[in-house]
Scaffold this motif. Structure first.
Motif, PDB file in Angstrom:
ATOM      1  N   LEU A 214      34.697  69.825  55.323  1.00 26.60           N
ATOM      2  CA  LEU A 214      33.534  68.940  55.426  1.00 26.60           C
ATOM      3  C   LEU A 214      32.610  69.359  56.564  1.00 26.60           C
ATOM      4  CD1 LEU A 214      35.190  65.485  54.709  1.00 26.60           C
ATOM      5  CD2 LEU A 214      33.730  66.828  53.211  1.00 26.60           C
ATOM      6  N   ALA A 215      33.193  69.794  57.675  1.00 27.57           N
ATOM      7  CA  ALA A 215      32.379  70.248  58.798  1.00 27.57           C
ATOM      8  C   ALA A 215      31.544  71.470  58.417  1.00 27.57           C
ATOM      9  CB  ALA A 215      33.268  70.565  59.998  1.00 27.57           C
ATOM     10  N   MET A 216      32.146  72.409  57.686  1.00 27.33           N
ATOM     11  CA  MET A 216      31.406  73.609  57.264  1.00 27.33           C
ATOM     12  C   MET A 216      30.268  73.242  56.312  1.00 27.33           C
ATOM     13  SD  MET A 216      32.781  76.079  58.848  1.00 27.33           S
ATOM     14  CE  MET A 216      33.039  77.691  58.248  1.00 27.33           C
ATOM     15  N   PHE A 217      30.547  72.313  55.384  1.00 27.84           N
ATOM     16  CA  PHE A 217      29.492  71.864  54.468  1.00 27.84           C
ATOM     17  C   PHE A 217      28.343  71.227  55.243  1.00 27.84           C
ATOM     18  CE2 PHE A 217      32.696  71.159  50.800  1.00 27.84           C
ATOM     19  CZ  PHE A 217      32.578  72.475  50.416  1.00 27.84           C
ATOM     20  N   LEU A 218      28.681  70.353  56.172  1.00 28.98           N
ATOM     21  CA  LEU A 218      27.638  69.636  56.917  1.00 28.98           C
ATOM     22  C   LEU A 218      26.862  70.561  57.857  1.00 28.98           C
ATOM     23  CD1 LEU A 218      29.486  66.290  57.668  1.00 28.98           C
ATOM     24  CD2 LEU A 218      27.670  66.720  56.005  1.00 28.98           C
ATOM     25  N   ILE A 219      27.547  71.511  58.485  1.00 26.16           N
ATOM     26  CA  ILE A 219      26.848  72.467  59.358  1.00 26.16           C
ATOM     27  C   ILE A 219      25.874  73.308  58.538  1.00 26.16           C
ATOM     28  CG2 ILE A 219      27.161  74.545  60.762  1.00 26.16           C
ATOM     29  CD1 ILE A 219      29.775  73.271  61.789  1.00 26.16           C
ATOM     30  N   GLY A 220      26.314  73.790  57.384  1.00 28.23           N
ATOM     31  CA  GLY A 220      25.435  74.584  56.518  1.00 28.23           C
ATOM     32  C   GLY A 220      24.237  73.789  56.040  1.00 28.23           C
TER      33      GLY A 220
ATOM     34  N   GLN B 115      42.442  76.105  50.303  1.00 27.49           N
ATOM     35  CA  GLN B 115      43.700  75.881  51.004  1.00 27.49           C
ATOM     36  C   GLN B 115      44.166  74.442  50.922  1.00 27.49           C
ATOM     37  OE1 GLN B 115      45.433  78.462  52.329  1.00 27.49           O
ATOM     38  NE2 GLN B 115      43.811  79.668  51.371  1.00 27.49           N
ATOM     39  N   TRP B 116      43.357  73.565  50.346  1.00 30.40           N
ATOM     40  CA  TRP B 116      43.667  72.146  50.296  1.00 30.40           C
ATOM     41  C   TRP B 116      44.713  71.877  49.215  1.00 30.40           C
ATOM     42  CZ3 TRP B 116      39.532  67.833  49.273  1.00 30.40           C
ATOM     43  CH2 TRP B 116      40.022  66.611  49.733  1.00 30.40           C
TER      44      TRP B 116
ATOM     45  N   ILE C 219      18.365  80.747  55.999  1.00 31.39           N
ATOM     46  CA  ILE C 219      18.835  80.141  54.754  1.00 31.39           C
ATOM     47  C   ILE C 219      20.163  80.771  54.347  1.00 31.39           C
ATOM     48  CG2 ILE C 219      18.304  79.770  52.319  1.00 31.39           C
ATOM     49  CD1 ILE C 219      15.327  79.858  53.135  1.00 31.39           C
ATOM     50  N   VAL C 220      20.266  82.078  54.488  1.00 27.05           N
ATOM     51  CA  VAL C 220      21.504  82.778  54.152  1.00 27.05           C
ATOM     52  C   VAL C 220      22.639  82.320  55.072  1.00 27.05           C
ATOM     53  CG1 VAL C 220      22.605  85.046  53.995  1.00 27.05           C
ATOM     54  CG2 VAL C 220      20.232  84.751  53.257  1.00 27.05           C
ATOM     55  N   VAL C 221      22.326  82.117  56.352  1.00 24.94           N
ATOM     56  CA  VAL C 221      23.343  81.641  57.291  1.00 24.94           C
ATOM     57  C   VAL C 221      23.827  80.252  56.880  1.00 24.94           C
ATOM     58  CG1 VAL C 221      23.767  80.968  59.683  1.00 24.94           C
ATOM     59  CG2 VAL C 221      22.483  83.047  59.193  1.00 24.94           C
ATOM     60  N   GLY C 222      22.888  79.376  56.517  1.00 30.18           N
ATOM     61  CA  GLY C 222      23.270  78.032  56.070  1.00 30.18           C
ATOM     62  C   GLY C 222      24.139  78.072  54.835  1.00 30.18           C
ATOM     63  N   PHE C 223      23.753  78.886  53.847  1.00 29.82           N
ATOM     64  CA  PHE C 223      24.581  79.008  52.651  1.00 29.82           C
ATOM     65  C   PHE C 223      25.909  79.705  52.950  1.00 29.82           C
ATOM     66  CE2 PHE C 223      20.672  78.204  50.140  1.00 29.82           C
ATOM     67  CZ  PHE C 223      21.179  77.163  49.366  1.00 29.82           C
ATOM     68  N   GLY C 224      25.922  80.547  53.974  1.00 29.58           N
ATOM     69  CA  GLY C 224      27.183  81.172  54.398  1.00 29.58           C
ATOM     70  C   GLY C 224      28.175  80.132  54.899  1.00 29.58           C
ATOM     71  N   PHE C 225      27.677  79.166  55.677  1.00 29.87           N
ATOM     72  CA  PHE C 225      28.546  78.081  56.129  1.00 29.87           C
ATOM     73  C   PHE C 225      29.060  77.266  54.938  1.00 29.87           C
ATOM     74  CE2 PHE C 225      26.671  78.518  60.442  1.00 29.87           C
ATOM     75  CZ  PHE C 225      27.854  78.520  61.166  1.00 29.87           C
ATOM     76  N   ILE C 226      28.205  77.006  53.983  1.00 31.61           N
ATOM     77  CA  ILE C 226      28.614  76.237  52.808  1.00 31.61           C
ATOM     78  C   ILE C 226      29.646  77.040  51.999  1.00 31.61           C
ATOM     79  CG2 ILE C 226      27.805  75.285  50.611  1.00 31.61           C
ATOM     80  CD1 ILE C 226      25.156  74.597  52.087  1.00 31.61           C
ATOM     81  N   ALA C 227      29.429  78.340  51.851  1.00 34.07           N
ATOM     82  CA  ALA C 227      30.389  79.187  51.135  1.00 34.07           C
ATOM     83  C   ALA C 227      31.727  79.221  51.872  1.00 34.07           C
ATOM     84  CB  ALA C 227      29.833  80.594  50.971  1.00 34.07           C
ATOM     85  N   ALA C 228      31.675  79.262  53.200  1.00 34.24           N
ATOM     86  CA  ALA C 228      32.915  79.232  53.979  1.00 34.24           C
ATOM     87  C   ALA C 228      33.653  77.912  53.759  1.00 34.24           C
ATOM     88  CB  ALA C 228      32.615  79.438  55.458  1.00 34.24           C
ATOM     89  N   GLY C 229      32.909  76.833  53.592  1.00 31.87           N
ATOM     90  CA  GLY C 229      33.532  75.545  53.274  1.00 31.87           C
ATOM     91  C   GLY C 229      34.270  75.592  51.951  1.00 31.87           C
TER      92      GLY C 229
ATOM     93  N   GLY D 254      51.228  69.419  55.687  1.00 30.19           N
ATOM     94  CA  GLY D 254      51.081  70.111  56.951  1.00 30.19           C
ATOM     95  C   GLY D 254      49.727  70.780  57.104  1.00 30.19           C
ATOM     96  N   ARG D 255      48.832  70.535  56.186  1.00 27.45           N
ATOM     97  CA  ARG D 255      47.502  71.140  56.252  1.00 27.45           C
ATOM     98  C   ARG D 255      46.449  70.048  56.411  1.00 27.45           C
ATOM     99  NH1 ARG D 255      47.700  75.947  51.766  1.00 27.45           N
ATOM    100  NH2 ARG D 255      49.414  77.050  52.713  1.00 27.45           N
ATOM    101  N   SER D 256      46.626  69.256  57.412  1.00 26.97           N
ATOM    102  CA  SER D 256      45.680  68.157  57.632  1.00 26.97           C
ATOM    103  C   SER D 256      44.364  68.653  58.218  1.00 26.97           C
ATOM    104  CB  SER D 256      46.312  67.112  58.551  1.00 26.97           C
ATOM    105  OG  SER D 256      46.668  67.699  59.782  1.00 26.97           O
ATOM    106  N   TRP D 257      44.302  69.900  58.607  1.00 26.30           N
ATOM    107  CA  TRP D 257      43.089  70.463  59.193  1.00 26.30           C
ATOM    108  C   TRP D 257      42.093  70.919  58.131  1.00 26.30           C
ATOM    109  CZ3 TRP D 257      42.308  75.446  57.591  1.00 26.30           C
ATOM    110  CH2 TRP D 257      43.419  76.133  57.098  1.00 26.30           C
ATOM    111  N   VAL D 258      42.528  71.043  56.887  1.00 26.27           N
ATOM    112  CA  VAL D 258      41.693  71.653  55.863  1.00 26.27           C
ATOM    113  C   VAL D 258      40.502  70.770  55.493  1.00 26.27           C
ATOM    114  CG1 VAL D 258      41.651  72.482  53.482  1.00 26.27           C
ATOM    115  CG2 VAL D 258      43.566  73.042  54.951  1.00 26.27           C
ATOM    116  N   ALA D 259      40.751  69.507  55.201  1.00 31.16           N
ATOM    117  CA  ALA D 259      39.658  68.630  54.757  1.00 31.16           C
ATOM    118  C   ALA D 259      38.596  68.438  55.837  1.00 31.16           C
ATOM    119  CB  ALA D 259      40.218  67.293  54.292  1.00 31.16           C
ATOM    120  N   PRO D 260      38.975  68.160  57.100  1.00 29.55           N
ATOM    121  CA  PRO D 260      37.919  68.030  58.118  1.00 29.55           C
ATOM    122  C   PRO D 260      37.127  69.324  58.334  1.00 29.55           C
ATOM    123  CG  PRO D 260      39.951  67.066  58.922  1.00 29.55           C
ATOM    124  CD  PRO D 260      40.273  67.769  57.644  1.00 29.55           C
ATOM    125  N   LEU D 261      37.812  70.466  58.318  1.00 30.82           N
ATOM    126  CA  LEU D 261      37.108  71.737  58.512  1.00 30.82           C
ATOM    127  C   LEU D 261      36.179  72.024  57.341  1.00 30.82           C
ATOM    128  CD1 LEU D 261      36.703  74.293  60.185  1.00 30.82           C
ATOM    129  CD2 LEU D 261      38.593  75.315  58.913  1.00 30.82           C
TER     130      LEU D 261
END
Length: 84
Positions: free
Chosen positions: A36-42, A82-83, A66-76, A27-34
């Motif tokens: 990957l999206a966070m990694f790619l955005i960062g 949750q996966w 740079i910190v914002v980019g790494f923040g997106f990666i950390a959020a990923g 039921g957590r099919s949203w985790v993997a796309p989100l």
């Protein structure tokens, strides 16, 4: 030297096990796309910052981009916990 005793095997057969269907969907099919999206955005954020020599994505942040980019990666990585 004494011989060890030979154990007799039980002649009874265990009852057949019930077959249960396993639900692989958690039921957590949203985790993997989100994630990957966070990694790619960062990654894209950092690459754009370096390619434009600091003019983009947000020039007012300066090197904090740079910190914002790494923040997106950390959020990923946080989302990846949750996966299942």
């Amino acid at each position: 030297m004494p011989k060890s005793r030979i154990r007799k095997k039980d002649d009874s057969t265990p009852p057949p096990a019930k077959q249960q269907s396993i639900n692989l969907s958690s039921g957590r099919s949203w985790v993997a796309p989100l994630m990957l999206a966070m990694f790619l955005i960062g990654l894209a954020w950092i690459v754009v910052f370096y390619v434009t020599t600091g003019d983009m994505p947000i020039s007012a942040l300066g090197n904090w981009n740079i910190v914002v980019g790494f923040g997106f990666i950390a959020a990923g990585f946080v989302v990846s916990t949750q996966w299942k």
